[in-house]
Design an enzyme around this catalytic site. Structure first.
Site, PDB file in Angstrom:
ATOM      1  N   ASP A 148       0.841  -1.199   0.000  1.00 18.44           N
ATOM      2  CA  ASP A 148       0.000   0.000   0.000  1.00 18.44           C
ATOM      3  C   ASP A 148       0.877   1.249   0.000  1.00 18.44           C
ATOM      4  O   ASP A 148       2.048   1.198   0.405  1.00 18.44           O
ATOM      5  CB  ASP A 148      -0.885   0.035   1.258  1.00 18.44           C
TER       6      ASP A 148
HETATM    7  N1  URA Z   1      -1.209  -5.947   3.860  1.00 22.65           N
HETATM    8  C1  URA Z   1      -1.707  -4.703   3.880  1.00 22.65           C
HETATM    9  O1  URA Z   1      -2.721  -4.443   4.470  1.00 22.65           O
HETATM   10  N2  URA Z   1      -1.017  -3.741   3.220  1.00 22.65           N
HETATM   11  C2  URA Z   1       0.137  -3.959   2.559  1.00 22.65           C
HETATM   12  O2  URA Z   1       0.720  -3.033   2.000  1.00 22.65           O
HETATM   13  C3  URA Z   1       0.637  -5.269   2.563  1.00 22.65           C
HETATM   14  C4  URA Z   1      -0.060  -6.257   3.214  1.00 22.65           C
END
Ligand code: URA
Length: 238
Positions: free
Chosen positions: A103
């Site tokens: 993310d």
């Molecule tokens: N899980 C999440 O919620 N975000 C990420 O970036 C990676 C795994």
């Protein structure tokens, strides 16, 4: 391999652009100027120099990056900076792409490669490649959560997660944990904690399969994998 193909593979543009480059006389093959695009070279023995730079042949590139927050795990984006924007031209030239996504607000280990087959394998749900995350959690993480994650929790869309390994580093108003999952659903870690009524406030990926994020990499920095790391990745246990 033909020299025009070699130069195109090494990121000097399309075959047409490479032909033009050759015509300018800036490409040298074993100390002689080469202008003919059809000339064949031995990539392991011949020396190719473009504008004074020795061009080492490499088909694949493997990069370990410590992604900062605010940067997108993609090759391009209309408004935000991407992990590829952080690369030096000499690495971007191989057109690596991030293997999977973190993310925008997640930090840590992003693997970039132009080896599509390996990327596909690492992402395949059938291969169960483990990924470990460090997170800070708003709320008291308990042994009950550990047990729930071990069995699998139900996400907001009804998906049942595969068994995950939750380790509590610190339990309190703000808890600290490490979580290893073998799948990569959208926002998976955040949604797993929502499933147990808690909130991820900081997330960082620490490892992918057998590889650990190099602790000497500052946020935004990256380096090539060592030969040993590439070996570990390619020959990892299935
Ligand atoms: N899980 C999440 O919620 N975000 C990420 O970036 C990676 C795994």
């Amino acid at each position: 391999m033909r020299i025009d193909k070699f130069l195109a593979n090494m990121g000097f543009g399309t075959r047409k652009e490479v032909k033009k480059l050759l015509k300018t006389g800036t490409v040298r093959l074993n100390d002689e100027t080469v202008k003919d695009a059809k000339v064949h070279i031995d990539v392991n023995r011949d020396s190719v120099i473009v504008n004074g730079e020795v061009i080492e042949y490499k088909e694949f590139i493997y990069l370990m990056m410590n992604k900062p927050q605010g940067v997108i795990s993609a090759t391009e984006d209309s408004k935000d900076e991407t992990v590829v924007d952080l690369l030096q031209l000499e690495d971007a030239r191989y057109e690596p792409f991030p293997v999977g996504r973190l993310d925008k607000d997640t930090e840590g280990f992003v693997l970039l490669t132009n080896n599509g087959k390996l990327a596909h394998e690492l992402l395949s749900p059938k291969k169960h490649v483990p990924k470990t995350y460090y997170a800070r959690i708003q709320g008291v993480v308990t042994e009950e959560d550990v047990a729930k994650f071990k069995i699998g929790v139900t996400l907001d869309d009804g998906y049942e997660t595969k068994p995950a390994d939750l380790v509590i580093l610190k339990s309190g108003e703000i808890s600290e944990i490490e979580l290893t999952i073998t799948e990569g659903k959208f926002h998976q870690v955040k949604r797993m904690f929502i499933a147990v009524d808690k909130k991820v406030t900081y997330l960082k990926r620490l490892s992918i399969g057998p590889l650990k994020l190099d602790p000497t990499l500052e946020l935004g920095e990256y380096r090539e994998l060592t030969d040993e790391e590439i070996e570990l990745l390619v020959n990892r246990e299935q």
